[in-house]
Scaffold this motif. Structure first.
Motif, PDB file in Angstrom:
ATOM      1  N   ALA A 180     -62.792  37.732  71.901  1.00  0.00           N
ATOM      2  CA  ALA A 180     -63.779  36.708  72.223  1.00  0.00           C
ATOM      3  C   ALA A 180     -64.657  37.139  73.386  1.00  0.00           C
ATOM      4  CB  ALA A 180     -63.070  35.400  72.581  1.00  0.00           C
ATOM      5  N   ALA A 181     -65.806  36.486  73.485  1.00  0.00           N
ATOM      6  CA  ALA A 181     -66.693  36.666  74.636  1.00  0.00           C
ATOM      7  C   ALA A 181     -66.375  35.581  75.659  1.00  0.00           C
ATOM      8  CB  ALA A 181     -68.147  36.590  74.192  1.00  0.00           C
ATOM      9  N   HIS A 182     -67.248  35.396  76.610  1.00  0.00           N
ATOM     10  CA  HIS A 182     -67.060  34.486  77.727  1.00  0.00           C
ATOM     11  C   HIS A 182     -66.860  33.040  77.230  1.00  0.00           C
ATOM     12  CE1 HIS A 182     -69.456  37.955  78.602  1.00  0.00           C
ATOM     13  NE2 HIS A 182     -70.471  37.401  77.980  1.00  0.00           N
ATOM     14  N   PRO A 183     -66.022  32.243  77.864  1.00  0.00           N
ATOM     15  CA  PRO A 183     -65.230  32.622  79.026  1.00  0.00           C
ATOM     16  C   PRO A 183     -63.837  33.157  78.689  1.00  0.00           C
ATOM     17  CG  PRO A 183     -65.073  30.269  78.721  1.00  0.00           C
ATOM     18  CD  PRO A 183     -65.993  30.777  77.640  1.00  0.00           C
ATOM     19  N   ARG A 184     -63.462  33.111  77.416  1.00  0.00           N
ATOM     20  CA  ARG A 184     -62.116  33.565  77.034  1.00  0.00           C
ATOM     21  C   ARG A 184     -62.166  35.040  76.621  1.00  0.00           C
ATOM     22  NH1 ARG A 184     -58.262  29.950  76.726  1.00  0.00           N
ATOM     23  NH2 ARG A 184     -57.017  31.325  75.396  1.00  0.00           N
ATOM     24  N   VAL A 185     -62.665  35.859  77.520  1.00  0.00           N
ATOM     25  CA  VAL A 185     -62.817  37.283  77.229  1.00  0.00           C
ATOM     26  C   VAL A 185     -61.459  37.897  76.892  1.00  0.00           C
ATOM     27  CG1 VAL A 185     -63.520  39.514  78.150  1.00  0.00           C
ATOM     28  CG2 VAL A 185     -64.844  37.473  78.704  1.00  0.00           C
ATOM     29  N   GLY A 186     -61.406  38.626  75.794  1.00  0.00           N
ATOM     30  CA  GLY A 186     -60.175  39.285  75.399  1.00  0.00           C
ATOM     31  C   GLY A 186     -59.312  38.492  74.446  1.00  0.00           C
ATOM     32  N   ASP A 187     -59.642  37.218  74.227  1.00  0.00           N
ATOM     33  CA  ASP A 187     -58.837  36.381  73.342  1.00  0.00           C
ATOM     34  C   ASP A 187     -58.994  36.860  71.904  1.00  0.00           C
ATOM     35  OD1 ASP A 187     -57.546  34.393  71.956  1.00  0.00           O
ATOM     36  OD2 ASP A 187     -58.537  32.734  72.992  1.00  0.00           O
ATOM     37  N   LEU A 188     -57.882  37.178  71.267  1.00  0.00           N
ATOM     38  CA  LEU A 188     -57.892  37.667  69.885  1.00  0.00           C
ATOM     39  C   LEU A 188     -57.781  36.542  68.865  1.00  0.00           C
ATOM     40  CD1 LEU A 188     -55.607  40.821  70.198  1.00  0.00           C
ATOM     41  CD2 LEU A 188     -58.081  40.785  69.902  1.00  0.00           C
ATOM     42  N   SER A 189     -57.518  35.322  69.320  1.00  0.00           N
ATOM     43  CA  SER A 189     -57.335  34.225  68.366  1.00  0.00           C
ATOM     44  C   SER A 189     -58.687  33.805  67.794  1.00  0.00           C
ATOM     45  CB  SER A 189     -56.663  33.040  69.049  1.00  0.00           C
ATOM     46  OG  SER A 189     -57.533  32.448  69.999  1.00  0.00           O
ATOM     47  N   PHE A 190     -58.640  33.170  66.647  1.00  0.00           N
ATOM     48  CA  PHE A 190     -59.843  32.601  66.046  1.00  0.00           C
ATOM     49  C   PHE A 190     -59.405  31.456  65.134  1.00  0.00           C
ATOM     50  CE2 PHE A 190     -58.521  36.336  63.652  1.00  0.00           C
ATOM     51  CZ  PHE A 190     -58.381  35.847  62.365  1.00  0.00           C
ATOM     52  N   PRO A 191     -60.283  30.513  64.850  1.00  0.00           N
ATOM     53  CA  PRO A 191     -59.865  29.332  64.090  1.00  0.00           C
ATOM     54  C   PRO A 191     -59.723  29.607  62.598  1.00  0.00           C
ATOM     55  CG  PRO A 191     -62.193  29.192  64.635  1.00  0.00           C
ATOM     56  CD  PRO A 191     -61.681  30.418  65.308  1.00  0.00           C
ATOM     57  N   THR A 192     -58.776  28.932  61.999  1.00  0.00           N
ATOM     58  CA  THR A 192     -58.611  28.938  60.545  1.00  0.00           C
ATOM     59  C   THR A 192     -58.464  27.481  60.098  1.00  0.00           C
ATOM     60  OG1 THR A 192     -56.209  29.175  60.756  1.00  0.00           O
ATOM     61  CG2 THR A 192     -57.486  31.197  60.500  1.00  0.00           C
ATOM     62  N   PHE A 193     -58.609  27.241  58.802  1.00  0.00           N
ATOM     63  CA  PHE A 193     -58.455  25.862  58.339  1.00  0.00           C
ATOM     64  C   PHE A 193     -57.716  25.835  57.005  1.00  0.00           C
ATOM     65  CE2 PHE A 193     -61.925  27.075  55.723  1.00  0.00           C
ATOM     66  CZ  PHE A 193     -62.025  26.161  54.686  1.00  0.00           C
ATOM     67  N   ARG A 194     -57.063  24.707  56.778  1.00  0.00           N
ATOM     68  CA  ARG A 194     -56.335  24.487  55.533  1.00  0.00           C
ATOM     69  C   ARG A 194     -57.297  23.883  54.516  1.00  0.00           C
ATOM     70  NH1 ARG A 194     -53.159  20.558  54.767  1.00  0.00           N
ATOM     71  NH2 ARG A 194     -53.334  19.747  56.881  1.00  0.00           N
ATOM     72  N   LYS A 195     -57.706  24.713  53.557  1.00  0.00           N
ATOM     73  CA  LYS A 195     -58.738  24.292  52.616  1.00  0.00           C
ATOM     74  C   LYS A 195     -58.324  23.074  51.804  1.00  0.00           C
ATOM     75  CE  LYS A 195     -61.880  26.255  49.165  1.00  0.00           C
ATOM     76  NZ  LYS A 195     -62.283  27.496  48.460  1.00  0.00           N
ATOM     77  N   GLU A 196     -57.031  23.022  51.439  1.00  0.00           N
ATOM     78  CA  GLU A 196     -56.589  21.913  50.581  1.00  0.00           C
ATOM     79  C   GLU A 196     -56.665  20.559  51.291  1.00  0.00           C
ATOM     80  OE1 GLU A 196     -52.902  23.963  52.314  1.00  0.00           O
ATOM     81  OE2 GLU A 196     -54.862  24.506  51.468  1.00  0.00           O
ATOM     82  N   GLY A 197     -56.714  20.573  52.628  1.00  0.00           N
ATOM     83  CA  GLY A 197     -56.789  19.303  53.350  1.00  0.00           C
ATOM     84  C   GLY A 197     -58.193  18.951  53.814  1.00  0.00           C
ATOM     85  N   CYS A 198     -59.145  19.858  53.634  1.00  0.00           N
ATOM     86  CA  CYS A 198     -60.512  19.657  54.139  1.00  0.00           C
ATOM     87  C   CYS A 198     -61.252  18.617  53.307  1.00  0.00           C
ATOM     88  CB  CYS A 198     -61.273  20.983  54.119  1.00  0.00           C
ATOM     89  SG  CYS A 198     -62.987  20.849  54.660  1.00  0.00           S
ATOM     90  N   THR A 199     -61.912  17.691  53.979  1.00  0.00           N
ATOM     91  CA  THR A 199     -62.687  16.641  53.302  1.00  0.00           C
ATOM     92  C   THR A 199     -64.173  16.965  53.238  1.00  0.00           C
ATOM     93  OG1 THR A 199     -62.996  15.419  55.367  1.00  0.00           O
ATOM     94  CG2 THR A 199     -61.043  14.882  54.044  1.00  0.00           C
ATOM     95  N   GLN A 200     -64.561  18.140  53.732  1.00  0.00           N
ATOM     96  CA  GLN A 200     -65.967  18.575  53.746  1.00  0.00           C
ATOM     97  C   GLN A 200     -66.861  17.594  54.506  1.00  0.00           C
ATOM     98  OE1 GLN A 200     -66.517  18.946  49.430  1.00  0.00           O
ATOM     99  NE2 GLN A 200     -66.438  21.177  49.638  1.00  0.00           N
ATOM    100  N   CYS A 201     -66.327  17.056  55.593  1.00  0.00           N
ATOM    101  CA  CYS A 201     -67.104  16.084  56.367  1.00  0.00           C
ATOM    102  C   CYS A 201     -68.196  16.750  57.196  1.00  0.00           C
ATOM    103  CB  CYS A 201     -66.180  15.284  57.284  1.00  0.00           C
ATOM    104  SG  CYS A 201     -65.481  16.249  58.656  1.00  0.00           S
ATOM    105  N   LYS A 202     -68.089  18.073  57.428  1.00  0.00           N
ATOM    106  CA  LYS A 202     -69.087  18.876  58.137  1.00  0.00           C
ATOM    107  C   LYS A 202     -69.135  18.627  59.641  1.00  0.00           C
ATOM    108  CE  LYS A 202     -72.136  19.522  54.186  1.00  0.00           C
ATOM    109  NZ  LYS A 202     -71.156  18.938  53.240  1.00  0.00           N
ATOM    110  N   ARG A 203     -68.184  17.880  60.165  1.00  0.00           N
ATOM    111  CA  ARG A 203     -68.209  17.647  61.607  1.00  0.00           C
ATOM    112  C   ARG A 203     -68.014  18.934  62.387  1.00  0.00           C
ATOM    113  NH1 ARG A 203     -64.727  12.583  63.550  1.00  0.00           N
ATOM    114  NH2 ARG A 203     -65.227  13.623  65.509  1.00  0.00           N
TER     115      ARG A 203
END
Length: 771
Positions: free
Chosen positions: A548-571
């Motif tokens: 990641a870039a600033h401010p969490r420089v060095g963070d290797l995590s990134f978001p994922t989502f459970r497609k089967e639970g997604c309601t496509q609300c776009k929030r």
């Protein structure tokens, strides 16, 4: 083998140094960590951050298979280098700043201090069980190419700095020559004070206008093999992400080149405010009423001889400078700010006349004289020494004629005055050349119904198609769903975190520098360009490693989502401040990890809780809330949950403890990446579990925001404004949940907010949801 497929082995490591072993029962801490099979391995060490202590943990990782560790010691903000175990899942349990330094060392406080420490251990053990080791996304490899847009002093400085560091630079300039505004100057304001003789004596050396040096810089750019220059060219499309931008560079004569770019610096400078908007100064009424930039052209045309009047070629014998023309105004069509450097520019130009036009009367009419910089005050003294007249006055009207008539109000004598001069120079402000604000049109859509929204969008499209409407030319032509250019902060300047990350924009991997970010002089613009170039280089290296870039420089995590639970609300797609989430063909979220700053705002926005990170999720925080021991009502020991932003609020609480400021024994602090990541489920879970009050501490929001993730604090406040409905369904008082703005300097105020909640609970009573 994925992290989920590896058998998890948990280790807890307790430090007894820094007074922890003196203030707490370490045996009880160890028992708490190991009770009910929480941790497989539990060990103590007298100085866990020492070489021996770190090696003890490393041995367990390498030899005994520990892959999930809890470091029970100091704040997660301390000893970061010592506990850099990036090959496992790890969390930090803060019992130094968070417990023993935050509580008095008295017999009366001993019981509650131990309770705090035990709770934090239980909470951290619950957290680690919900965590996995993050790994890089692998979306791109290292790309050592930097795009610099703008060939003025800022852009050329950024290009030279990046090229000298070994990176390949593509420098795009829309005109036919490099140099920008500086290439049009006769001289520049000196960067530093001249060596002094006897202070204030007639023989003291004072700074004078200097050569711009722009020719040498242009030659350095053109002679650098690492810099490729595109003149008469513009960026017609930018797609992709940090480390893998695809940029179309189109020449005015035709033809487009596509380059693969690692990071981008926008250095597109400024335009002068339009003097036609200032009718009282009659700019169009006479060629002898000119702008400060046109004054430079006059000096250049003199070619070492006397400066002559544009209207008739007569040598100028008197000149008046009108400072802050159209600036610091409350009028809607004028500049609400002061560019800050106009007074130095006018002193420089007044000295042109003192050098070239013998005996010329030079008057600078100012309201508030500003001469910033290392040479500023001495440069002002140069003007005084050479006979420049400074008058604090308000110029009311400029009237054309054989001589220019200037009517003013003298603020020292408090009387009206009128003078006739050969030439009037208007000090015009700097207007950023930022491109269109991608969010400007969308502000009108907030809070509208679907029908009204459709009508507004139709009206906007009609306005955009109207040939008479003023169109702002796009600079980067970003292929982002959020718009074609960088978002603005206010007054049209490119948005950036002005305190901590001054070059960072809301588009990861794209950096702003120079007057496009705020008004500045040449020296400041060059310094700004150097900083932006360094950030662009850092982003190339981070993106190449999936970090990641600033401010969490060095963070290797990134978001994922459970497609089967997604309601496509776009929030999530709408609320991401950084444009990191698009939509796939099926209209599901599509994450662009290298654009992501790892703030978790999307996680907080998701109403069905399907978005998470490997090491930060609804469950990691939810587990901490559930593991906290809630005393029964008859104990009269309230519990206050504090969700503290890790960037400002959490450091403020740390510093409070370091400074000896007491923190309530009833508080249980959980750091969150950003208040924007807060899930409403944390609030409901905490209340249902028997917490008596909740404080959410985020950064300052608004135009002068200090949120490291730009809008996280604002969005959290907007979401939690509706939490009253939830409290009402639970028959709880609304004052049990508050959202507060906390600065990193609020080392007294942050603990006081917890104390205030303690008093509120005393007033409304303990939660009816106690066990």
């Amino acid at each position: 083998m994925s992290d989920e497929q590896v058998e998890k082995k948990y280790g807890a490591y307790i430090c007894t140094g820094c007074g922890i072993g003196d203030r707490l029962d370490a045996g009880e801490l160890e028992s708490t960590a190991s009770r009910d099979g929480r941790m497989n391995v539990v060990k103590q060490h007298e100085m866990l951050c020492s070489k021996e202590g770190v090696q003890m943990i490393r041995d367990d990782i390498d030899n005994d298979g520990v892959n999930h560790a809890v470091i029970i010691a100091c704040s997660r903000r301390a000893k970061v280098e010592a506990f850099d175990f990036n090959d496992i899942a790890m969390t930090r349990c803060n019992i130094r700043e968070g417990v023993i330094w935050a509580r008095p060392d008295t017999d009366e406080a001993k019981e509650t201090t131990q309770e705090m420490a035990n709770d934090y251990i239980r909470m951290s053990c619950g957290e680690i069980k919900q965590m996995n080791k993050p790994s890089a996304s692998g979306q791109q490899s290292r790309n050592p190419n930097v795009l610099v847009v703008g060939g003025g002093i800022t852009g050329m400085t950024a290009a030279i700095e990046a090229a000298e560091a070994g990176y390949t630079v593509h420098l795009v300039e829309k005109s036919g020559a490099l140099g920008g505004h500086v290439a049009q100057l006769h001289k520049r304001v000196p960067f530093k004070a001249a060596p002094q003789g006897t202070p204030n004596s007639p023989d003291a050396n004072l700074p004078m206008p200097e050569d711009t040096g722009i020719e040498d810089m242009i030659a350095a750019v053109e002679g650098n093999d690492n810099i490729k220059v595109y003149l008469n060219s513009t960026v017609t499309k930018t797609s992709g992400a940090p480390g893998r931008f695809s940029v179309d560079i189109s020449a005015e004569s035709g033809g487009t080149t596509t380059e693969n770019i690692g990071s981008i610096v926008q250095a597109t400078g400024f335009n002068l405010y339009d003097p036609e908007n200032l009718p009282e100064f009659n700019y169009a009424g006479s060629p002898d009423i000119i702008t400060n930039l046109e004054m430079e052209a006059l000096a250049n045309a003199a070619n070492g001889g006397p400066i002559k009047r544009p209207s008739d070629g007569k040598e100028i014998t008197s000149v008046l400078f009108v400072q802050d023309a159209g600036q610091n105004s409350t009028d809607e069509d004028r500049l609400p700010y002061d560019s800050g450097i106009g007074d130095l520019v006018s002193i420089k130009q007044a000295l042109y006349f003192k050098h070239h036009n013998e005996g010329c009367d030079t008057t600078i009419c100012y309201n508030n004289l500003r001469t910033p910089g290392a040479a500023g005050e001495d440069f002002y003294r140069s003007g005084q020494k050479n006979g420049v007249i400074f008058t604090k006055s308000d110029v009311k009207e400029v009237t054309p004629g054989d001589s220019i008539t200037v009517k003013m109000h003298d603020k020292i004598l408090d009387e009206d005055a009128e003078v006739k001069v050969d030439l009037v120079v208007l000090d015009l402000g700097m207007v950023p050349n930022s491109g269109p604000d991608p969010y400007a049109a969308n502000e009108a859509l907030e809070g509208m119904s679907d029908e009204d929204r459709a009508e507004e969008l139709e009206a906007q499209e009609a306005h955009a198609a109207d040939e008479t409407s003023v169109k702002v030319e796009s600079i980067l032509n970003l292929d982002y769903r959020q718009g074609t250019d960088l978002p603005h902060l206010k007054h049209g300047f490119t948005d950036s975190h002005f305190i901590c990350f001054p070059y960072e924009t809301r588009r990861t991997g794209i950096y702003a520098a120079g007057p496009v970010r705020r008004p500045m002089d040449i020296r400041q613009a060059m310094d700004d360009a150097t900083g932006a170039a360094m950030k662009a280089i850092q982003e190339i290296e981070n993106a190449g490693q999936g970090r990641a870039a600033h401010p969490r420089v060095g963070d290797l995590s990134f978001p994922t989502f459970r497609k089967e639970g997604c309601t496509q609300c776009k929030r999530c797609t709408v609320e991401c401040p950084f444009g990191a989430i698009d939509e796939d063909e099926e209209r599901y979220p599509q994450y662009n990890e290298s654009r992501c700053r790892r703030c978790g705002t999307c996680m907080g926005a998701c109403p069905v809780r399907v978005i998470s990170f490997e090491n930060y999720s609804v469950n990691t925080v939810g587990a901490q809330i559930k593991e906290c021991d809630i005393p029964e009502e008859w104990d009269e020991k309230p519990r206050i949950l504090v969700l503290a932003c890790e960037n400002d609020a959490y450091p403020a609480l740390d510093q409070a403890a370091i400074s000896g400021v007491e923190i309530s024994p009833w508080a249980r602090v959980i750091p969150v990446r950003c208040l924007g990541s807060t899930s409403l489920s944390w609030v409901t879970d905490a209340l249902n579990n028997g917490f008596d009050g909740i404080i959410m501490m985020g950064c300052k929001r608004g135009d002068d925001y200090q949120c490291h993730f730009v809008r996280g604090s604002t969005m959290a406040a907007e979401r939690m404004a509706k939490v009253g409905d939830t409290l009402e369904t639970l028959n709880l008082e609304p004052e049990r949940v508050v959202v507060e703005e906390v600065a990193i300097t609020d080392i007294d105020r942050a603990p006081q907010l917890i104390k205030d909640m303690e008093e509120t609970i005393e007033k409304v009573g303990l939660s009816p949801f106690k066990f």
